[in-house]
Design a protein around this motif. Structure first.
Motif, short mmCIF file in Angstrom:
data_model
loop_
_atom_site.label_atom_id
_atom_site.label_comp_id
_atom_site.label_asym_id
_atom_site.label_seq_id
_atom_site.Cartn_x
_atom_site.Cartn_y
_atom_site.Cartn_z
N GLU A 1 1.04 -1.18 0.23
CA GLU A 1 -0.10 0.36 0.63
C GLU A 1 1.12 0.99 0.04
N GLU A 2 1.66 1.37 0.68
CA GLU A 2 2.55 2.08 0.80
C GLU A 2 3.60 2.40 -0.55
N VAL A 3 4.07 1.26 -0.34
CA VAL A 3 4.70 1.71 -1.66
C VAL A 3 4.28 2.06 -3.08
N GLN A 4 3.31 1.76 -2.91
CA GLN A 4 2.34 1.65 -4.80
C GLN A 4 2.28 3.51 -4.85
N GLU A 5 2.01 4.19 -3.28
CA GLU A 5 2.19 5.99 -2.57
C GLU A 5 2.77 6.48 -3.49
N LEU A 6 4.52 5.38 -3.59
CA LEU A 6 5.91 6.68 -3.63
C LEU A 6 5.40 6.48 -5.24
N GLU A 7 5.24 5.52 -5.64
CA GLU A 7 5.13 5.79 -7.23
C GLU A 7 4.32 6.96 -7.64
N LYS A 8 5.04 7.53 -8.66
CA LYS A 8 4.17 8.49 -9.76
C LYS A 8 2.60 8.11 -10.21
N PHE A 9 3.39 7.27 -10.92
CA PHE A 9 2.00 6.76 -11.78
C PHE A 9 0.96 5.14 -10.69
N ARG A 10 1.62 5.55 -9.56
CA ARG A 10 0.51 4.71 -8.80
C ARG A 10 0.53 3.64 -8.70
N TYR A 11 1.40 2.64 -8.65
CA TYR A 11 1.17 1.08 -9.21
C TYR A 11 2.42 0.24 -9.23
N LEU A 12 2.41 -0.85 -9.10
CA LEU A 12 3.81 -1.66 -8.34
C LEU A 12 4.38 -2.44 -9.25
N PRO A 13 5.55 -1.23 -9.52
CA PRO A 13 6.19 -2.44 -11.41
C PRO A 13 6.56 -3.60 -10.76
N GLU A 14 6.58 -4.72 -11.74
CA GLU A 14 7.41 -6.13 -11.23
C GLU A 14 8.68 -5.55 -10.50
N THR A 15 9.69 -5.10 -11.15
CA THR A 15 11.33 -4.80 -10.57
C THR A 15 10.73 -4.67 -9.45
N THR A 16 9.46 -3.17 -8.00
CA THR A 16 9.35 -3.38 -6.86
C THR A 16 9.03 -4.70 -6.39
N LEU A 17 8.04 -5.49 -6.84
CA LEU A 17 7.42 -6.43 -6.22
C LEU A 17 8.37 -8.01 -6.15
N ARG A 18 9.67 -7.61 -7.64
CA ARG A 18 10.27 -8.67 -6.77
C ARG A 18 11.07 -8.12 -5.87
N GLU A 19 11.43 -7.09 -5.56
CA GLU A 19 12.51 -6.60 -4.46
C GLU A 19 11.88 -6.43 -3.43
N ILE A 20 10.61 -6.54 -2.97
CA ILE A 20 9.74 -6.96 -1.67
C ILE A 20 9.52 -8.36 -1.41
N ALA A 21 9.70 -9.05 -2.81
CA ALA A 21 9.73 -10.70 -2.13
C ALA A 21 10.91 -11.11 -1.92
N GLU A 22 12.10 -10.18 -2.54
CA GLU A 22 13.16 -10.56 -2.22
C GLU A 22 13.51 -10.29 -0.98
N ARG A 23 13.16 -9.06 -0.32
CA ARG A 23 13.78 -8.30 1.35
C ARG A 23 12.75 -9.11 2.58
N MET A 24 11.81 -9.09 2.02
CA MET A 24 11.05 -10.00 3.40
C MET A 24 10.78 -11.07 3.34
N LYS A 25 11.77 -12.06 2.05
CA LYS A 25 12.17 -13.31 2.31
C LYS A 25 10.39 -14.08 1.86
N VAL A 26 9.66 -13.23 0.97
CA VAL A 26 8.17 -14.39 0.42
C VAL A 26 7.99 -14.54 -0.84
N PRO A 27 8.08 -15.85 -0.96
CA PRO A 27 7.81 -16.34 -2.50
C PRO A 27 6.66 -15.25 -3.34
N LEU A 28 7.63 -14.93 -4.94
CA LEU A 28 7.20 -14.07 -5.89
C LEU A 28 5.86 -14.61 -5.41
#
Lengths: 589, 172
Positions: free
Chosen positions: B33-60
């Motif tokens: 939710e918070e990260v989407q607000e950081l994006e100019k075009f209010r979305y979750l780019p694939e690279t962001t999803l990947r980075e979140i998965a990796e940092r949180m150790k949650v499966p993609l």
């Protein structure tokens, strides 16, 4: 947790049950099999299908029995008009969005949706289709997913994340758009999927199946001038009978050989020959690592799902893997080099089909490096420009072989028992037990012990590594050196063992890992609708075969001895390195 | 987009957002939710999803599952402005389908199927049109939310005027 038994009334009949049981199990104990399409004992109970409903006196609504708990005095109606109507409605709603091409589906006859619809007396579907057509995911060598046939039971998701800790798939979207998805819906090929195929074993419908390669095999069998060789993995002899309607655990070695001959294979050989060969190579590799300071613990490399797993999730630990190819690949490389030479056959005129309990074997056979025999002949200048061939042409699952046998009209039960062909059909009991968890370890220990100590083993049965416990441990005294070993099956348990190694806290010298629950007997290419009881029956059959074969130590296999004497030279020698060993690389997903 | 979100975009980084929520129940949801607000075009780019998965150790696949379950999350870039048309029962009976069609037409968007997706964006990322099930303002139906502000008893005329005003840079 069974402190006090409780009495419940199932359709008026008093039944004493363990209070930790769910209603589904309690009803089964009372002799009523409540139908379900999503429940999977010990893996998944998410109450998604709505088929297992029962009526509980005092409850406001119908209760889904897979998640309902028993309590003292509970009165359950399992087939009241209300229950029967609700179940039928639930299945009718599932059928509304399910294709009706059952007659041409791979799961025709083994589909749980089909049998449940039949059991519940569904005769028409009153609801229109609301779901958009799905695209078929054919991005891997081993597995095909058709979301059109998916009923969203969630079993595949549970087995992928809970049993294998791979989590390649999840439910994505919402409402009518809910579907089983990989990351960004790009297909299994770009996901962490290891192609173990456990999803295809638990899928109630034809939504997840193996990639069917039987047509290519039929074609090769009919082609003149082509020598067709078949090899059968150890676990097939304990499951092919079951796939063809015999009792689970039926041992059909001789009849399987007879059936393969009747299908038209020119040579019926045995992957077990290559399993004995694997023990010669891997056993000596272990001795070398123990005595010359190689990387320890050494981990087995027979199970291709496991190889995919470590390449994806633990690339830093690849040095722990034995460099031995799996028996399937050793067989292919030897068949198209040594055997071709010995039998006077042109290697390019040979087709090798393997019968495997496994979907990941399809991927393994297609790995670009698995062309050992081709490279062998190329070095001799015996290949044509532009030509190339794999060591193994097709890896068929147990299910695919069963389909071929059925299609040919072969009645396996009435066939005579026949023997494998020589020389690549000869094997020992040590090779047979490769088919079940702990078997590779036991086979290796039988040989390593005798090679190192020069003494015969007092007992060949290493009970500590047998059975279906998740992680098994043992110690063996090799001339005063204590060797500590561990055996793990399912990737969840493999992860525990690997985390220990990564933390520098692994006490072991040698570890066996098998991808699937129970090892190959519970493999992803095996007959569907498996449970613990069937796994135990197949497991038992492996040890029966071990005793039946007489010879029980790999190093006593005369055909393997001849292979070394006439061709390879010695274990870990130059030719072995070329044909029987491989290397691994990290896999990015 | 509000001015606070714009400010956040400059100050907070993805690792900081993750660190703030990591370990709490529902952390993934809050982070997305918070990260989407950081994006100019209010979305979750694939690279962001990947980075979140990796940092949180949650499966993609799990990150994807959550991101596709909630209609709040966008996997495609959204417009700088947004028009959200309520498609609840009350609004529907008072003509919200006409409102939806009028806004799509005014923005030059074709081929949107509300049974298949719940948002669509102009090719120039100027404006997104979304549908929601209910705003809970049924007594004032039909309602439309423009850049976060809900307007009640909306008419086609008022709506097209509001969209034209966005074009001229009036609002925001």
């Amino acid at each position: 947790m069974s402190d006090k038994m409780v009495t419940i009334f199932v359709d008026g009949h008093a039944t004493v049950v363990d209070p930790s049981r769910n209603l589904l199990e309690a009803c089964a104990q009372a002799g009523v099999n409540v139908p379900t399409l999503c429940y999977l004992k010990d893996v998944s109970a998410n109450a998604s299908c709505g088929v297992c409903v029962v009526e509980v006196e005092g409850a406001r609504s119908l209760v889904r029995s897979c998640v309902g708990r028993v309590s003292e005095g509970m009165k359950i109606a399992t087939s009241s008009p209300r229950v029967l109507r609700a179940r039928k409605n639930a299945v009718e709603l599932l059928l509304a969005n399910h294709p009706t091409d059952c007659l041409v589906c791979a799961r025709n006859g083994s589909c749980e949706l089909q049998s449940t619809a039949e059991k519940l007396g569904v005769r028409k579907v009153r609801f229109p289709r609301t779901r958009k057509p799905a695209t078929i995911d054919e991005s891997t060598d081993g597995i095909v997913r058709d979301n059109d046939k998916c009923i969203l039971c969630g079993r595949c998701v549970a087995v992928c994340s809970e049993v294998q800790t791979v989590s390649a798939i999840q439910l994505a979207g919402r409402g009518i758009r809910t579907h089983v998805a990989t990351f960004m819906d790009r297909g299994l090929g770009t996901s962490p999927c290891v192609q173990c195929g456990q999803c295809s074993v638990v899928c109630p419908t034809g939504a997840i199946t193996e990639r069917d390669e039987t047509e290519a095999v039929w074609k090769a069998l009919a082609q003149s001038g082509r020598t067709t060789i078949v090899q059968t993995a150890p676990a097939i002899r304990a499951s092919l009978g079951e796939a063809l309607g015999m009792k689970p655990g039926s041992l059909v070695t001789g009849k399987m050989v007879a059936a393969l001959r009747r299908l038209g294979f020119d040579r019926v050989f045995d992957t077990q020959f290559a399993a004995d060969l694997t023990i010669m190579e891997e056993g000596n590799e272990l001795i070398r690592r123990l005595t010359q300071g190689g990387k320890l613990p050494m981990i087995t490399s027979c199970s291709p799902g496991w190889i995919n797993f470590i390449e994806t999730f633990y690339p830093a630990l690849l040095g722990h893997l034995s460099t031995c190819k799996s028996p399937q690949q050793m067989f292919g490389a030897v068949a198209k080099s040594y055997y071709a030479e010995k039998a006077g056959l042109a290697p390019e005129s040979i087709s090798v089909a393997s019968i495997m309990p496994c979907t990941a074997k399809k991927h393994e056979a297609r790995r670009p490096e698995m062309r050992g025999a081709f490279e062998y002949w190329r070095a001799k200048g015996a290949t044509k420009p532009g030509e190339s061939y794999y060591d193994v042409d097709w890896a068929l699952t147990t299910r695919e072989l069963a389909r071929m046998v059925k299609r040919a009209g072969i009645d396996i039960e009435s066939l005579p028992e026949e023997d494998f062909d020589d020389p690549l059909g000869r094997s020992t009991g040590a090779a047979t037990i490769f088919g079940t968890t702990g078997g590779v370890m036991e086979a290796a220990l039988r040989t390593v012990y005798e090679v190192v100590t020069g003494k015969a083993l007092p007992s060949l049965d290493f009970e500590a590594v047998r059975g279906l416990e998740g992680i098994k441990k043992a110690e063996v005294d090799l001339n005063g050196t204590i060797v500590r070993v561990a055996v793990a099956h399912t990737l969840k348990n493999a992860r525990i063992i690997l985390d220990e190694i990564a933390a520098g806290a692994s006490p072991y010298h040698f570890i066996e890992v098998m991808t699937c629950p129970g090892g190959c007997i519970g493999g992803g290419g095996q007959p569907v609708l498996i449970d613990l009881e069937k796994r135990l029956a197949r497991n038992k059959a492996m040890y029966v075969e071990d005793l039946r074969l007489g010879m029980r130590k790999s190093h006593e296999n005369a055909s393997v001895q001849a292979l070394y004497a006439d061709f390879l030279g010695e274990p870990l020698g130059h030719l072995s390195h070329e044909l029987l060993h491989t290397e691994y690389a990290p896999r990015e997903v | 987009m509000s001015s606070t979100a714009t400010a956040k975009r400059r100050e907070v980084s993805l690792p900081e957002v993750i660190e703030k929520h990591q370990g709490r129940p529902g952390a993934l949801l809050s982070i997305l939710e918070e990260v989407q607000e950081l994006e100019k075009f209010r979305y979750l780019p694939e690279t962001t999803l990947r980075e979140i998965a990796e940092r949180m150790k949650v499966p993609l696949a799990q990150v994807y599952s959550v991101a596709t379950f909630y209609s709040f999350f966008n996997l495609k870039p959204q417009g700088l402005h947004s028009v959200v048309v309520c498609r609840g029962t009350a609004c529907h009976t008072r003509g919200s389908l006409e409102l939806l069609e009028a806004s799509l037409k005014r923005l030059g968007i074709e081929g949107f199927r509300e049974d298949e997706e719940n948002s669509v964006t102009t090719v120039d990322n100027f404006c997104s049109v979304r549908t929601v099930a209910c705003f809970g303002q049924c007594a004032l139906a039909p309602v439309v939310q423009i850049d976060g502000v809900i307007s009640s008893r909306m008419t086609v005329g008022k709506l097209t005027a509001a969209i034209d005003k966005l074009r001229k840079g009036g609002q925001k």
